[in-house]
Scaffold this active site. Structure first.
Site, PDB file in Angstrom:
ATOM      1  N   ARG A  42       0.841  -1.198   0.000  1.00 23.56           N
ATOM      2  CA  ARG A  42       0.000   0.000   0.000  1.00 23.56           C
ATOM      3  C   ARG A  42       0.875   1.247   0.000  1.00 23.56           C
ATOM      4  O   ARG A  42       0.574   2.232  -0.680  1.00 23.56           O
ATOM      5  CB  ARG A  42      -0.942   0.004   1.207  1.00 23.56           C
ATOM      6  CG  ARG A  42      -2.009  -1.066   1.156  1.00 23.56           C
ATOM      7  CD  ARG A  42      -2.949  -0.973   2.346  1.00 23.56           C
ATOM      8  NE  ARG A  42      -3.829   0.182   2.240  1.00 23.56           N
ATOM      9  CZ  ARG A  42      -4.596   0.630   3.242  1.00 23.56           C
ATOM     10  NH1 ARG A  42      -4.558   0.017   4.426  1.00 23.56           N
ATOM     11  NH2 ARG A  42      -5.374   1.677   3.079  1.00 23.56           N
TER      12      ARG A  42
ATOM     13  N   CYS B 135      -1.466   6.157   8.896  1.00 27.66           N
ATOM     14  CA  CYS B 135      -1.786   4.890   8.230  1.00 27.66           C
ATOM     15  C   CYS B 135      -2.888   5.199   7.228  1.00 27.66           C
ATOM     16  O   CYS B 135      -2.849   6.234   6.574  1.00 27.66           O
ATOM     17  CB  CYS B 135      -2.193   3.826   9.247  1.00 27.66           C
ATOM     18  SG  CYS B 135      -3.585   4.321  10.292  1.00 27.66           S
TER      19      CYS B 135
END
Length: 273
Positions: free
Chosen positions: A175, A231
């Site tokens: 990611r 995050c």
């Protein structure tokens, strides 16, 4: 090195206020159901989405709650600023660290995370029941610590080179690199961010407090540096923040809005590999 996590062998049940934060990102009702069935005696329940996030706001997927809402939560939970507070989840999860960070932000400096989680405490003989406590309301006045909070503006200034902070991305490497993005509509990372997958913080389903994590962190960012962690939605960055503090990083901040907030603005710049 700050004391962030406490092991069951070092906890005295009767001398602590207890907060249960068990939750599942796949089933938002699971944590409350577990709590209703059984919890550490005296524990109140804090729900990630109802209590620890302002889900009606548009600043990411788990936005920062308003100070007034947090103050009300602390008061109805029966907290005083100097209470010895133990927060727990299932162990090795991000939810207790999210609650603990909010407590730290509010000045509850005598708050800690139970390392082993609920089942570990139950097996160790901690008293558990299914009684819902009704703690007496307090008039506690939080003492907000803005030095550990990174609003979007601070991150924008960091990307522009106007702060000394290092951005640290707690998501998986794929990611971070923009190779795969299963949740957010735009793949990539905040420009200039370094990578440290929060899953590396765990060993046998609990957070790893030995020197291995410390060494891994040192290979990415030094303890003397300022660090801002993020995050996808601000939840799994909380364990990274907690482990940084545990390992002596004094100048750490949490970007609660995180990547989902960053890409919410038109024209937001991202990097991919």
């Amino acid at each position: 090195m700050a004391t962030v996590f406490v092991s069951i062998k070092d906890i005295e049940h009767a001398k602590s206020k207890w907060i249960d934060t068990r939750f599942s990102l796949q089933d938002a009702n699971e944590g409350k159901q577990k709590y209703t069935e059984s919890h550490v005696t005296g524990a109140v329940y804090w729900d990630l989405e109802r209590d620890l996030s302002a889900m009606t706001k548009s600043e990411g997927r788990h936005p920062m709650p308003e100070k007034a809402a947090l103050t009300e939560l602390f008061r109805t939970s029966g907290l005083s600023i100097d209470d010895h507070i133990i927060v727990y989840d299932d162990g090795g999860s991000p939810f207790a660290t999210r609650a603990w960070w909010l407590l730290q932000y509010a000045g509850f400096n005598n708050s800690f995370i139970a390392l082993e989680g609920f089942e570990g405490m139950k097996e160790a003989g901690f008293p558990v029941d299914n009684c819902i406590p009704e703690p007496p309301r307090t008039l506690v006045a939080p003492q907000w610590d803005e030095t550990i909070y990174a609003p979007r503006q601070f991150v924008e200034e960091t990307v522009a080179g106007k702060t000394a902070s290092v951005l640290l991305d707690a998501r998986s490497a794929v990611r971070y690199r923009g190779e795969n993005e299963p949740i957010d509509p735009i793949a990539g990372r905040i420009p200039g961010a370094l990578s440290f997958d929060w899953e590396q913080l765990k060993k046998e389903s609990v957070f790893n407090l030995d020197g291995a994590v410390k060494e891994q962190l040192h290979n990415v960012v030094k303890p003397i540096e300022e660090v801002t962690v993020y995050c996808g939605s601000g939840v799994t960055a909380a364990p990274l923040y907690a482990l940084l503090k545990h390992n002596g990083y004094e100048f750490a901040r949490l970007y609660v809005g995180s990547y989902s907030d960053w890409i919410s603005q038109p024209g937001a710049k991202v990097e991919v590999d």
